[in-house]
Scaffold this active site. Structure first.
Site, PDB file in Angstrom:
ATOM      1  CG  HIS A   1     -10.158   6.023   5.184  1.00 20.03           C
ATOM      2  ND1 HIS A   1     -11.109   5.234   5.110  1.00 20.03           N
ATOM      3  CD2 HIS A   1      -8.989   5.591   5.454  1.00 20.03           C
ATOM      4  CE1 HIS A   1     -10.643   3.975   5.208  1.00 20.03           C
ATOM      5  NE2 HIS A   1      -9.475   4.054   5.366  1.00 20.03           N
TER       6      HIS A   1
ATOM      7  NE  ARG B   1      -4.582   5.650   2.569  1.00 20.12           N
ATOM      8  CZ  ARG B   1      -5.362   4.817   3.520  1.00 20.12           C
ATOM      9  NH1 ARG B   1      -5.891   5.059   4.491  1.00 20.12           N
ATOM     10  NH2 ARG B   1      -4.935   3.388   3.114  1.00 20.12           N
TER      11      ARG B   1
ATOM     12  NE  ARG C   1      -4.992   5.270   9.132  1.00 23.45           N
ATOM     13  CZ  ARG C   1      -5.365   4.529   8.461  1.00 23.45           C
ATOM     14  NH1 ARG C   1      -4.998   3.153   8.578  1.00 23.45           N
ATOM     15  NH2 ARG C   1      -6.353   4.795   7.297  1.00 23.45           N
TER      16      ARG C   1
ATOM     17  CD  GLU D   1      -2.738  -1.179   2.291  1.00 20.31           C
ATOM     18  OE1 GLU D   1      -4.133  -1.741   1.776  1.00 20.31           O
ATOM     19  OE2 GLU D   1      -2.947  -0.628   3.330  1.00 20.31           O
TER      20      GLU D   1
ATOM     21  CG  HIS E   1      -9.235   5.618   1.295  1.00 19.74           C
ATOM     22  ND1 HIS E   1      -9.333   5.447   0.070  1.00 19.74           N
ATOM     23  CD2 HIS E   1      -8.656   4.799   2.085  1.00 19.74           C
ATOM     24  CE1 HIS E   1      -8.365   4.313  -0.187  1.00 19.74           C
ATOM     25  NE2 HIS E   1      -7.948   3.943   0.987  1.00 19.74           N
TER      26      HIS E   1
HETATM   27  C1  SIN Z   1      -7.638   0.498   2.419  1.00 22.49           C
HETATM   28  O1  SIN Z   1      -7.662  -0.692   2.170  1.00 22.49           O
HETATM   29  O2  SIN Z   1      -7.231   1.350   1.383  1.00 22.49           O
HETATM   30  C2  SIN Z   1      -7.794   1.002   3.653  1.00 22.49           C
HETATM   31  C3  SIN Z   1      -6.739   0.634   4.487  1.00 22.49           C
HETATM   32  C4  SIN Z   1      -6.465   1.695   5.560  1.00 22.49           C
HETATM   33  O3  SIN Z   1      -7.130   2.753   5.691  1.00 22.49           O
HETATM   34  O4  SIN Z   1      -5.533   1.485   6.278  1.00 22.49           O
END
Ligand code: SIN
Length: 544
Positions: free
Chosen positions: A351, A290, A386, A121, A244
């Protein structure tokens, strides 16, 4: 109606919230005392139930704790507390193994079914996201709830909504302000119950519903932050709200998240004409942190006048997509979108709250016997932004840390001998105008989105401040005149949290991490510190 059958209950541990933090704390706490866990809807309903991506932890030989710590600190824009990051990151593998002992089955690598499949991620320098398909939160919760129901000394009360914490100060015992329990609305029976507890653990999650567009479920109304603040707790860093970048944009879809893991597997953000744009903003392109991606999308949407941007994962095979993202694939299909052949329309949405009730590494707050864990807490792990999938990690580690300390209180401290006063309804009558609640609710969420969202300015914040002042007054009057309902409790709480976010955003005169103000577009080392607020004032140099 609600004062006819007053109820009174005592417990060692009162846990408010049934997300992954609350249930993990309940499992640990049940080893040393009686546990009463209350939750506003059913036990499965919570923000963590919707967590798709997974849990970040160092579980591979090519990864290191140092890299996970460094990724977290870079993402946090110099506001993370290094000792907190270090402890939580290093506790990750044990927390994961504990979940596996409970019976959680995480996805394994297709090539080698004995090894965990590690996802990627934004902002992570390695593949380190432990996941259960693309419904990690749900799978973890399912197993934890099963384990919880096996514990004889745990009582779970569903459809019970906390109204307020009961403190020694409020009941006239003015030594060190101590949390003695809570008033809780039994939603189905319209009764307010008085609960006396040796220890109260807030695990009530975040507050995405303060904003018009959010990935969060309806229960995320910031109840813990609002209650703790009213009780005198310190609140920290509430200006840092994470948006998000990729929530599904479809008029019939409510808050459906398209996991960052989709970009982790190579999906590219594009405009309507098919051109990609993230490379203009960051060398990591679509997988940049993000805050950068959400701001870039916001900018592009304003520039082009389009209602959304698009996520393109069509370079991957249909079989890969179906195996890796079965839930997202099926959900998109329900709205007529086949993500293996076409783009997914997406918009940013509120989010996650990086701020919350100020706590140390054991969830201790400045109020005696009040502990916090999960999204409601601000431990110093996330700083100003975060890192993806660090939140479930924090929830698991902190829930366990909290009980390490709280159990000492349960074992050694004597609760006060006096009974707590019952909830007093005064002259409150049943409301004849519930429409006021829903109108105020809509108004708050709309101006928070427009004025206190991804991009802020002094003028917008001042405007929001004027509006929330008027609305808060109206809501307070309404609150005392009418018999409380869950809707009213939630409205009062989102108004409190909205007011707090505005205060925090006005306070920080720079841009850092998730807080971006066009009047102060740069970071400024003068502001390189946490914002801490208590009883209407920002504190200088406070420790929590
Ligand atoms: C996601 O799956 O994009 C959310 C994961 C997160 O917010 O840590």
């Amino acid at each position: 109606m609600q004062d006819k059958h007053l109820q009174y209950t005592e417990t060692d541990y009162l846990i408010i919230g049934s997300g992954i933090a609350g249930i993990t704390a309940a499992l640990r706490a049940s080893e040393t005392g009686s546990v009463l866990l209350i939750t506003k809807r059913t036990t499965i309903d919570s923000n963590s139930n919707y967590a798709q991506g997974g849990i970040a932890s160092v579980m591979s030989d090519v990864d290191t704790f140092e890299d996970h710590i460094s990724d977290t600190m870079i993402c946090g824009a110099d506001l993370c507390h290094e000792s907190v990051v270090e402890t939580i990151v290093r506790s990750g593998p044990d927390a994961i193994r504990k979940l596996m002992d409970y019976g959680v089955e995480f996805s394994k690598r297709p090539q080698n079914k004995t090894e965990l499949d590690l996802g990627k991620e934004g902002g992570h320098s390695h593949r380190r996201i432990i996941h259960a398909g693309d419904i990690t939160g749900h799978e973890v919760k399912k197993v934890l709830i099963q384990r919880l129901l096996e514990r004889p000394n745990v009582t779970v009360k569903e459809y019970h909504s906390a109204v307020d914490l009961i403190t020694s100060k409020k009941v006239g015992h003015n030594k060190e302000n101590t949390v003695l329990g809570a008033y809780v609305l039994d939603i189905k029976n319209h009764q307010v119950i008085t609960i006396k507890s040796k220890v109260t653990i807030l695990a009530s999650g975040g507050a995405g519903k303060v904003y018009l567009y959010t990935t969060n479920p309806d229960v995320a109304t910031g109840d813990g932050i609002a209650m703790a603040y009213r009780a005198g707790a310190r609140i920290k860093n509430l200006e840092f709200v994470q948006f998000h970048p990729t929530c599904l944009y479809h008029h019939e879809a409510k808050s459906f998240l398209i996991s960052e893991a989709v970009r982790g597997e190579g999906a590219v953000l594009r405009l309507k004409d098919g051109s990609s744009f993230m490379e203009k903003y960051h060398p990591m392109g679509s997988l940049a942190p993000r805050d950068i991606v959400a701001r870039a999308i916001d900018f592009e949407m304003k520039r082009t006048g389009d209602d959304c941007v698009y996520l393109d994962i069509t370079a991957k095979s249909k079989s890969f997509i179906q195996a890796r993202f079965p839930n997202i694939y099926t959900e998109c299909l329900k709205f007529g979108i086949d993500m293996s052949t076409g783009y997914i329309p997406v918009v940013p949405a509120a989010h996650y709250f990086c701020g919350g009730v100020a706590s140390d590494l054991f969830g201790r707050t400045n109020l005696k016997n009040l502990f916090v864990c999960g999204e409601v807490a601000c431990t110093g792990l996330h700083g100003a932004n975060r890192l993806a999938s660090n939140s479930l990690l924090e929830a698991l580690v902190m829930a366990s840390n909290v009980v390490d300390v709280a159990q000492q209180i349960v074992k050694t401290e004597k609760p006060p001998l006096f009974d707590l006063p019952h909830w007093n309804t005064g002259k409150a009558v049943d409301s004849d105008e519930t429409v006021i609640v829903s109108h105020n609710w809509d108004e708050i969420r709309r101006f928070m989105w427009n004025y206190v969202g991804i991009v802020r300015s002094n003028k917008r914040l001042e405007r929001a401040k004027r509006r929330i002042d008027i609305l808060k007054q109206e809501i307070d009057e309404y609150y005392w005149d009418f018999v409380i309902t869950n809707d009213l409790i939630e409205l009062r709480n989102i108004a409190t949290v909205a007011e707090l976010i505005i205060q925090f955003a006005l306070h920080r005169k720079e841009s850092r991490g998730l807080h971006y103000n066009i009047d102060y577009p740069e970071s400024d080392n003068e502001w390189l510190e946490d914002s801490i607020y208590e009883n209407g004032k920002f504190l200088e140099g406070a420790l929590l």
